[in-house]
Design an enzyme around this catalytic site. Structure first.
Site, mmCIF file in Angstrom:
data_model
loop_
_atom_site.group_PDB
_atom_site.id
_atom_site.type_symbol
_atom_site.label_atom_id
_atom_site.label_comp_id
_atom_site.label_asym_id
_atom_site.label_seq_id
_atom_site.Cartn_x
_atom_site.Cartn_y
_atom_site.Cartn_z
ATOM 1 C CE LYS A 146 -4.203 -1.875 2.095
ATOM 2 N NZ LYS A 146 -5.130 -1.840 3.242
ATOM 3 C CE LYS A 187 -8.725 -8.388 -3.711
ATOM 4 N NZ LYS A 187 -8.408 -8.287 -2.265
ATOM 5 C CE LYS A 231 -12.695 -0.815 -1.420
ATOM 6 N NZ LYS A 231 -13.584 -1.303 -0.366
#
Length: 345
Positions: free
Chosen positions: A123, A206, A209
Site C-alpha cells: 500500500k 486483483k 475499487k
C-alpha cells in the site's frame, strides 16, 4: 513466531468477518466475501459481520463520503442477503471495545511480525515515512476485531490469510504470556472458485475499487446494461477455451472469466471448461454476461432502494451494535482482568 494455541474445541463456533467501507464494492467483494457471508448464515453457526470504519481512517477520509460509503456497504450486505435478524451486522466504531482491545494487542504484537505484513508494503510502496501509524498497526486491530468475539472462523480472501495467521500468533502469545487458554486460534476460511477476482482489463491484477479504470471492475451499483457491456469488453485472448485447467495456466484473463462464471453458477471451473471447451469468447462472454446480470442486477436495484432510506440503514447498524456489545464487552473485561487492570466491581 509463537506456537499456535490449542485447538478451538472449547470455544463456541463463531464466524467473524468484515469489509472496509472505503469506496464502492465490486464483484470481487461479492464473490470473495458477501456471497459466502450469506451462505454461512445457513450453516447453524453464529455469524458476526462488521463494517470496519476504524480501518478506513488509516488513510484520510472525507467525513461525508465515509458516512455515505458505510451506509452503501451496509446496503450491499443487506441486498446480497444478509439477514440482520440471523446475523449481527454493525459498524466497528459503534462498539468501542474494538479500539480498546486493539491497543492491548499493539502491546502484544512484535515489531518483527508487523514488518512482515506484505499489505502495508504494497500500500505504501516507497512512501512509508508519510504513512499513518494506524496503517502500519492496523493488523493488530484486525486481530482485535476477530478475537473480541472469540471467533473461531474467519471467511477471507487469499490475500488476507496472513492477517489471520498474525491473529493466531497474537492469541498464542497472549495465552502463553499470562498462562491462560483464553483466546482461540481462529481458522481462515477460503472457499469457492473466485475467492480472488481479477481485473477485467488485466488478469494478473486483483479487481479493485481503486483502479482508475471503471472498466476494470463490475461495481455492485452497476445496472444490467453496464454489467453486460463490461463483460463483453473484458480483455481476453484469441484462443478457444481449453478442455482442462492446465490449458489456462498462462492465460490469466481467460482463467479469470472462467473462475467468475464458476463462482456465479456454483460450478467448479473444471465443469465450466467441460461445458465450453473449444468455444471462443464470442460465445462464452454473452452467457457469462447473462448470469452476471441475473445475479447482480437485483442486488444493485435493492441497494438503490435501501440507500433511499439512510435512517433505516442507521437503525439496522445501531441494533447490530447493540447485539455485538454484550458479546464483546465481557471478553474485553476478562482480558483486562487477566492483564491486571484495576476495574470497578
Amino acid at each position: 513466531m509463537t506456537q499456535a494455541p490449542r485447538p478451538n474445541a472449547a470455544f463456541k463456533p463463531r464466524i467473524f468477518s468484515g469489509i472496509q467501507p472505503s469506496g464502492g464494492l465490486t464483484l470481487g467483494n461479492y464473490l470473495g466475501a458477501l456471497k459466502r457471508f450469506v451462505e454461512k448464515q445457513d450453516e447453524g453457526i453464529e455469524t458476526i459481520y462488521c463494517l470496519v470504519d476504524l480501518h478506513a481512517i488509516t488513510v484520510w477520509q472525507d467525513p461525508d463520503k465515509l458516512r455515505q460509503q458505510t451506509r452503501e456497504a451496509a446496503a450491499a450486505f443487506l441486498a446480497a442477503g444478509i439477514d440482520p435478524k440471523r446475523s449481527v451486522l454493525f459498524n466497528q466504531s459503534q462498539v468501542s471495545a474494538h479500539a480498546e482491545l486493539g491497543w492491548i494487542f499493539n502491546c502484544v504484537a512484535r515489531l518483527g511480525w508487523m514488518n512482515r505484513m506484505t499489505q502495508f508494503k504494497d500500500k505504501v510502496g516507497k512512501n512509508s515515512e508519510n504513512a499513518s501509524l494506524g496503517l502500519y498497526a492496523y493488523p493488530s486491530l484486525m486481530a482485535a476485531d476477530i478475537l473480541l468475539y472469540h471467533a473461531t472462523m474467519v471467511p477471507v480472501g487469499e490475500d488476507q490469510k496472513q492477517h489471520v495467521e498474525l491473529t493466531r500468533d497474537i492469541a498464542a502469545k497472549f495465552n502463553h504470556d499470562f498462562g491462560v487458554d483464553f483466546f482461540p486460534a481462529p481458522e481462515p476460511v477460503i472457499e469457492g472458485a473466485a475467492t480472488r477476482v481479477m481485473s477485467l482489463r488485466d488478469g494478473t491484477r486483483k479487481m479493485s475499487k481503486s483502479d482508475p479504470s471503471d472498466a476494470s471492475r463490475i461495481n455492485l451499483t452497476d445496472d444490467a446494461d453496464t454489467i453486460a457491456a463490461k463483460i463483453r469488453k473484458a480483455k481476453t485472448d484469441p484462443e478457444p477455451l481449453p478442455e482442462t485447467l492446465d490449458g489456462l495456466k498462462d492465460r490469466p484473463e481467460a482463467r479469470n472469466l472462467v473462475n467468475i462464471y464458476a463462482a456465479l453458477s456454483g460450478k467448479m471451473p473444471e465443469a465450466v471448461l467441460a461445458e465450453f471447451a473449444g468455444q471462443g469468447f464470442g460465445l462464452f462472454k454473452p452467457v457469462l454476461a447473462d448470469i452476471a446480470v441475473a445475479t447482480l442486477a437485483p442486488i444493485s436495484a435493492e441497494m438503490g432502494r435501501l440507500m433511499a432510506d439512510p435512517a433505516e440503514i442507521d437503525r439496522i447498524l445501531g441494533e447490530g451494535a447493540d447485539r455485538a456489545e454484550p458479546i464483546a464487552r465481557p471478553i474485553l473485561n476478562r482480558t483486562l482482568d487477566i492483564l491486571g487492570m484495576v476495574r470497578r466491581g
